[in-house]
Design a protein around this motif. Structure first.
Motif, short mmCIF file in Angstrom:
data_model
loop_
_atom_site.label_atom_id
_atom_site.label_comp_id
_atom_site.label_asym_id
_atom_site.label_seq_id
_atom_site.Cartn_x
_atom_site.Cartn_y
_atom_site.Cartn_z
N ARG A 1 0.78 -1.32 0.04
CA ARG A 1 -0.11 -0.04 0.02
C ARG A 1 0.84 1.23 0.08
N PRO A 2 0.43 2.38 -0.77
CA PRO A 2 1.44 3.53 -0.62
C PRO A 2 1.06 4.21 0.65
N LEU A 3 2.12 5.00 1.04
CA LEU A 3 2.17 5.87 2.23
C LEU A 3 2.37 7.24 1.36
N HIS A 4 2.50 8.24 2.41
CA HIS A 4 2.66 9.67 2.22
C HIS A 4 3.97 9.70 1.75
N ALA A 5 4.29 10.90 0.99
CA ALA A 5 5.51 11.29 0.36
C ALA A 5 6.03 10.39 -0.34
N GLY A 6 5.33 9.59 -1.40
CA GLY A 6 6.00 8.88 -2.27
C GLY A 6 6.65 7.43 -1.49
N LEU A 7 6.15 7.22 -0.36
CA LEU A 7 6.71 6.02 0.44
C LEU A 7 5.70 4.76 0.08
N MET A 8 6.09 3.39 0.13
CA MET A 8 5.51 2.52 -0.12
C MET A 8 5.59 1.54 1.10
N MET A 9 4.71 0.84 1.57
CA MET A 9 4.87 -0.21 2.48
C MET A 9 4.45 -1.50 1.91
N GLN A 10 5.19 -2.70 2.32
CA GLN A 10 5.04 -4.10 2.03
C GLN A 10 5.11 -4.77 3.18
N TRP A 11 4.22 -5.95 3.38
CA TRP A 11 4.15 -7.01 4.45
C TRP A 11 3.78 -8.28 4.12
N GLY A 12 4.07 -9.29 4.54
CA GLY A 12 3.57 -10.65 4.58
C GLY A 12 4.11 -11.35 5.57
N GLU A 13 3.78 -12.77 5.43
CA GLU A 13 4.08 -13.94 6.39
C GLU A 13 5.62 -14.19 6.19
N LEU A 14 6.20 -15.09 7.29
CA LEU A 14 7.46 -15.46 7.04
C LEU A 14 8.02 -16.10 6.06
N ALA A 15 7.09 -17.08 5.51
CA ALA A 15 7.39 -17.87 4.38
C ALA A 15 7.69 -17.20 3.02
N SER A 16 6.94 -15.78 3.13
CA SER A 16 7.16 -14.93 1.92
C SER A 16 8.31 -13.84 1.98
N ASP A 17 9.20 -14.01 3.09
CA ASP A 17 10.20 -13.10 3.03
C ASP A 17 10.98 -13.05 1.79
N PRO A 18 11.11 -11.88 1.28
CA PRO A 18 11.76 -11.65 -0.18
C PRO A 18 13.04 -12.26 -0.46
N GLN A 19 13.92 -12.37 0.61
CA GLN A 19 15.27 -12.97 0.43
C GLN A 19 15.36 -14.34 0.88
N LEU A 20 14.43 -14.81 1.98
CA LEU A 20 14.53 -16.21 2.23
C LEU A 20 13.36 -16.99 1.93
N ALA A 21 12.61 -16.70 1.03
CA ALA A 21 11.42 -17.38 0.58
C ALA A 21 12.30 -18.69 -0.31
N ALA A 22 13.35 -18.56 -0.84
CA ALA A 22 13.83 -19.68 -1.58
C ALA A 22 14.26 -20.61 -0.91
N VAL A 23 14.97 -20.42 0.22
CA VAL A 23 15.84 -21.24 0.85
C VAL A 23 14.76 -21.88 1.91
N TYR A 24 13.61 -20.97 2.20
CA TYR A 24 12.62 -21.74 3.08
C TYR A 24 12.10 -22.91 2.50
N ARG A 25 11.49 -22.69 1.14
CA ARG A 25 11.07 -23.81 0.44
C ARG A 25 11.96 -24.99 0.31
N VAL A 26 13.22 -24.81 0.05
CA VAL A 26 14.19 -25.90 0.03
C VAL A 26 14.18 -26.68 1.33
N ALA A 27 14.12 -26.15 2.53
CA ALA A 27 14.09 -26.63 3.73
C ALA A 27 13.00 -27.38 3.94
N LEU A 28 11.90 -26.72 3.45
CA LEU A 28 10.37 -27.47 3.70
C LEU A 28 10.49 -28.79 2.80
#
Length: 222
Positions: free
Chosen positions: A70-97
């Motif tokens: 969702r957009p915030l003020h001053a041109g900023l943007m916010m993202q959020w999600g569950e642990l498994a969707s972590d943008p940097q850890l999702a791939a290694v998380y799937r391997v471990a599963l």
């Protein structure tokens, strides 16, 4: 601010850990305000990094996961999600599963968003990292041979971003005054400080040591 976080995410969460990259992003680990359990991640993005944000959402959708934006003020943007969707850890998380090293409901021991996740799976502790650590496994072996009471690695190192160890201990010394446990830990640390690290590993370890002047300059800039 928990009230603002609740309004933005629709969940009763608090910021458990905050990491700031000046003029780039603010990354948050979210914790459920009622249970105290880790409850995903969030990040506020400056315009310069928002192109990558849309790609992260597309990848999550292909995996059947949901990352909200969702957009915030001053041109900023916010993202959020569950642990498994972590943008940097999702791939290694799937391997471990897939390898059966972890399960979705495992207890989270430590979570540093976009960097590492440590969970307890049965009688093991599994550490997932965004970056491979080629020194960790041989260093473990070397320290154990020198008498340091480490849990010991149970994996072969085939997945360099995943480390599996036995789960040991039942006390957090920050929360209890267990003198016997404190003495045991002190003796273990003394053994660690006396240990002789093989020459082949010394160069690798010294190169990983942060420069305090660079760290200080980064904090001043921040």
């Amino acid at each position: 601010d928990p009230v603002i976080l609740a309004e933005l995410t629709g969940r009763t969460v608090v910021a458990d850990r905050i990491r700031i990259k000046a003029k780039n992003s603010v990354v948050l680990a979210l914790r459920d305000a009622e249970t105290g359990q880790p409850d995903g991640w969030a990040r506020v993005l400056w315009p310069i990094t928002q192109d990558k944000a849309s790609k992260v959402v597309e990848r999550a959708q292909r995996r059947g996961q949901r990352i909200q934006t969702r957009p915030l003020h001053a041109g900023l943007m916010m993202q959020w999600g569950e642990l498994a969707s972590d943008p940097q850890l999702a791939a290694v998380y799937r391997v471990a599963l897939k390898e059966g090293l972890i399960e979705a409901g495992d207890q989270v021991l430590r979570y540093n968003p976009l960097r590492r996740l440590v969970v307890r799976h049965g009688d093991t502790t599994v550490r997932l990292s965004t970056q491979a650590n080629p020194v960790a496994l041989p260093l473990d072996w070397a320290l154990i041979e020198d008498g340091v009471p480490l849990p010991g690695r149970l994996d072969s190192g085939a997945h360099p971003q995943i480390a599996v160890q036995r789960f040991v201990g039942d006390t957090d010394l920050e929360d209890t005054r267990d003198l016997a446990a404190t003495r045991t830990v002190g003796a273990a640390l003394a053994t660690l400080h006396r240990a002789e690290v093989p020459n082949a590993l010394r160069g690798c370890l010294s190169s990983r040591e942060p420069d305090p002047r660079e760290q200080g300059a980064a904090h001043v800039e921040l």
